[in-house]
Design a protein around this motif. Structure first.
Motif, short mmCIF file in Angstrom:
data_model
loop_
_atom_site.label_atom_id
_atom_site.label_comp_id
_atom_site.label_asym_id
_atom_site.label_seq_id
_atom_site.Cartn_x
_atom_site.Cartn_y
_atom_site.Cartn_z
N LEU A 72 55.18 40.77 34.33
CA LEU A 72 54.41 41.64 33.44
C LEU A 72 52.97 41.13 33.32
O LEU A 72 52.01 41.91 33.43
N LEU A 73 52.82 39.83 33.10
CA LEU A 73 51.49 39.24 32.98
C LEU A 73 50.71 39.37 34.29
O LEU A 73 49.52 39.63 34.28
N SER A 74 51.42 39.23 35.39
CA SER A 74 50.78 39.38 36.68
C SER A 74 50.26 40.80 36.88
O SER A 74 49.16 41.01 37.42
N GLY A 75 51.02 41.80 36.42
CA GLY A 75 50.59 43.19 36.51
C GLY A 75 49.35 43.45 35.67
O GLY A 75 48.46 44.22 36.07
N ILE A 76 49.28 42.82 34.48
CA ILE A 76 48.09 42.97 33.64
C ILE A 76 46.86 42.40 34.35
O ILE A 76 45.80 43.03 34.40
N GLY A 77 47.00 41.20 34.91
CA GLY A 77 45.89 40.60 35.65
C GLY A 77 45.48 41.44 36.84
O GLY A 77 44.28 41.64 37.10
N ALA A 78 46.47 41.98 37.56
CA ALA A 78 46.17 42.81 38.73
C ALA A 78 45.42 44.08 38.34
O ALA A 78 44.51 44.53 39.06
N ALA A 79 45.78 44.67 37.20
CA ALA A 79 45.10 45.88 36.74
C ALA A 79 43.65 45.59 36.34
O ALA A 79 42.80 46.49 36.40
N MET A 80 43.37 44.38 35.92
CA MET A 80 41.99 43.99 35.62
C MET A 80 41.19 43.78 36.91
O MET A 80 40.00 44.07 36.97
N ILE A 81 41.87 43.30 37.94
CA ILE A 81 41.20 42.95 39.19
C ILE A 81 40.91 44.17 40.06
O ILE A 81 39.79 44.38 40.53
N MET A 82 41.93 45.00 40.27
CA MET A 82 41.89 45.99 41.35
C MET A 82 40.75 47.00 41.22
O MET A 82 39.98 47.20 42.17
N PRO A 83 40.57 47.67 40.08
CA PRO A 83 39.46 48.64 40.01
C PRO A 83 38.09 47.98 40.07
O PRO A 83 37.14 48.57 40.60
N VAL A 84 37.97 46.76 39.55
CA VAL A 84 36.68 46.08 39.56
C VAL A 84 36.25 45.72 40.98
O VAL A 84 35.06 45.75 41.30
N THR A 85 37.22 45.41 41.85
CA THR A 85 36.85 45.03 43.22
C THR A 85 36.07 46.14 43.91
O THR A 85 35.12 45.88 44.65
N LEU A 86 36.45 47.39 43.67
CA LEU A 86 35.75 48.51 44.30
C LEU A 86 34.47 48.87 43.54
O LEU A 86 33.44 49.18 44.16
N SER A 87 34.51 48.83 42.21
CA SER A 87 33.32 49.20 41.45
C SER A 87 32.19 48.19 41.63
O SER A 87 31.01 48.55 41.55
N VAL A 88 32.51 46.93 41.91
CA VAL A 88 31.48 45.94 42.23
C VAL A 88 30.76 46.35 43.51
O VAL A 88 29.53 46.27 43.61
N ILE A 89 31.51 46.84 44.50
CA ILE A 89 30.90 47.28 45.75
C ILE A 89 30.01 48.50 45.52
O ILE A 89 28.86 48.55 45.96
N THR A 90 30.55 49.50 44.82
CA THR A 90 29.80 50.75 44.65
C THR A 90 28.56 50.57 43.78
O THR A 90 27.61 51.35 43.90
N SER A 91 28.56 49.56 42.92
CA SER A 91 27.41 49.37 42.03
C SER A 91 26.37 48.41 42.57
O SER A 91 25.25 48.36 42.06
N SER A 92 26.68 47.63 43.61
CA SER A 92 25.73 46.61 44.05
C SER A 92 25.37 46.67 45.53
O SER A 92 24.50 45.92 45.98
#
Length: 541
Positions: free
Chosen positions: A127-147
């Motif tokens: 469960l904790l791993s899923g929470i961490g993954a949900a924090m990571i996954m969308p940010v990985t792409l939005s970092v690319i699109t914003s920078s």
């Protein structure tokens, strides 16, 4: 992150720095891309990694098959449910802090999982791993699109899509290898190593950007999106085994539908929505999300069909079966990296249609050529075409989604892209898997004449059951195996032809509703509703 920043998450602020800096240094861009792709690989590999260790988990924790599936699916459910809210939080609080915090949570959870003494601790770690993954996954792409700037942005999205598309199969291969040579507990070594690497690189290279977010955080939108996602994901995962009429499936599906209705009505009404539904009027968002939903649905169904074919009909081990999937994964990753060049030459819509057409041809090859006697070579041409086509279609569709939402909602755009993939895979497994089972049971019924009723009943449950029953079936063993193989091939062919029909319909949808821009890479627009297109087809604002 300060207390003021946390308060801004819920209250909104007009003083938040809206500058999402475009990085001009090529070396730093490479470091950013490496960091986010390593982080994404850790998340994606963990989705399917434990699938190869189900017997060992059952033995270690004295767990039933249902409990083992919860150990696996808790991660997937949590990840899918929190993607949209976490994407919005990344936009508000800052993408780098959310990424670093997510990696820390994800890493700690993967340290706790392999040393879990009882199943309850294992479930909490997942469960904790899923929470961490949900924090990571969308940010990985939005970092690319914003920078990343124009052309570099398109290429970076191609690399991101390559990891997202092929990372799961590569993760399963490494997981199967670790299970074979060591123990299931070593499965978590890979995500831990990847997480540490992403932290070390990301802490130095990833820029901190966040956007102006007036108004309160959309708590009702977040709650209803979580309820809808959990309901749909649970129902789609459990329906193939429990049946659509099972009360648990029916109730969760009903809750999901009601939550979706409330979510849509609320998002249309509130002045500060989590996801403005009106953006789906844009061609890029509607075609991109539909393409990924269907494509990952078909891919999920294909994977479900291939593993029994490899392991039961061909008698391969789990590791060898995963190796058999590698041509599709590797070609998908290669094609995702090449897709931006193709789109630059022929246009995003034409690139999407080209990829989908090749993928549909791959499904047709798998339906028409497959046979038990033909072995692996009878499915290899279809596998390679499917991987090539999927890779060419994924990158422009991902870019179409991120370019359709305003700059301050890139976290939401990324989360929507990820969520579409997750739900598509679950939908494809449920529907194509259901077609396979139904046709198998129908086809085998007339082939077991003279076989004792108890043996025939067991063999009708599935090809793996038939293989097990045949070992003690005496003179009926060969008849049961032959009947099961023929019935499985019939079910395979029906599932693949349905996939061809769905993909063909998708080709025509993208032809008429695909993004209008032809050969120009677009940036996220400030207001997609105000976007217009010049006569050349390039998107302008």
């Amino acid at each position: 992150m300060t207390l003021e920043g946390v308060a801004n998450l819920f209250e909104g602020s007009n003083d938040v720095d809206t500058s999402a800096p475009v990085i001009d240094d090529p070396r730093r861009r490479r470091a950013i891309l490496l960091a986010v792709c390593i982080a994404l690989m850790a998340v994606v590999a963990s989705v399917s990694g434990l699938n190869v260790a189900q017997p060992q988990l059952a033995t270690t924790f004295d767990a039933s098959q249902g409990q083992v599936l919860w150990i696996i699916n808790t991660y997937t459910l949590t990840l899918a449910a929190l993607l949209l809210p976490m994407g919005a939080i990344g936009d508000r609080l800052g993408r780098k802090p959310v990424l670093i915090a997510g990696l820390a949570v994800f890493g700690l959870a993967n340290i706790a999982a392999p040393v879990a003494p009882v199943m309850e601790v294992m479930l909490a770690a997942r469960l904790l791993s899923g929470i961490g993954a949900a924090m990571i996954m969308p940010v990985t792409l939005s970092v690319i699109t914003s920078s990343f700037p124009g052309k570099e942005r398109s290429r970076a999205i191609g690399m991101w899509a390559a990891v997202a598309g092929g990372g799961g199969i590569l993760g399963m291969y490494l997981s199967a290898l670790l299970v074979d040579i060591a123990s299931w507990r070593w499965l978590f070594a890979l995500p831990i190593v990847l997480t540490v690497a992403a932290l070390l690189i990301g802490a130095r290279a990833v820029p901190n950007s966040r956007e102006k977010t007036p108004g309160r955080f959309d708590r009702l939108g977040a709650l209803t999106s979580i309820s809808a996602t959990v309901g749909f994901t649970f129902a789609l995962h459990e329906a193939p085994s429990l049946g659509w009429a099972d009360p648990r499936v029916f109730i969760t599906l009903t809750v999901a539908v009601l939550a979706t209705v409330v979510f849509i009505l609320w998002e249309l009404r509130t002045p500060f929505p989590l996801l403005d539904i009106r953006h789906f009027r844009t061609r890029g968002l509607s075609s991109g999300t539909t393409l990924l939903l269907v494509l990952f649905g078909v891919q999920g169904g294909v994977s479900l069909v291939l593993y029994p074919f490899f392991q039961v009909l061909l008698g391969w081990s789990g590791l060898l079966a995963t190796v058999g999937m590698m041509p599709m994964a590797l070609l998908m990753m290669l094609a995702s990296g090449l897709a931006p060049r193709l789109a630059a030459r022929i246009g995003a819509r034409a690139g999407m249609v080209t990829g989908l057409t090749i993928a549909a041809a791959g499904l047709a090859l798998m339906a028409g050529l497959v046979s038990a006697d033909g072995g692996y070579l009878s499915v290899l041409p279809g596998l390679t075409a499917m991987g090539l086509g999927a890779g060419l279609a994924m990158t422009p569709s991902t870019e179409a989604i991120t370019s359709s939402l305003p700059r301050e909602q890139q976290g939401i755009a990324s989360a929507l892209n990820d969520l579409t993939r997750e739900l598509g895979a679950a939908l494809g497994i449920a529907l194509l898997g259901g077609l396979l089972v139904a046709e198998y049971q129908s086809a085998i019924a007339g082939r077991l004449t003279g076989v004792p009723a108890d043996l025939a009943s067991a063999a009708s449950e599935g090809i793996a059951n038939a293989a097990a029953v045949s070992q003690n079936a005496g003179v009926h063993a060969e008849q049961i195996l032959t009947a099961a193989n023929e019935a499985f091939i019939a079910g395979w062919q029906q599932a693949m032809w349905v996939g061809v029909a769905v993909m063909t319909a998708l080709v025509f949808f993208v032809l008429f509703r695909g993004p209008k821009n032809t050969t120009t890479t677009t940036e996220p627009v400030d207001d997609p509703e105000d976007a217009v297109h010049d006569p050349s087809g390039a998107l302008t604002v």
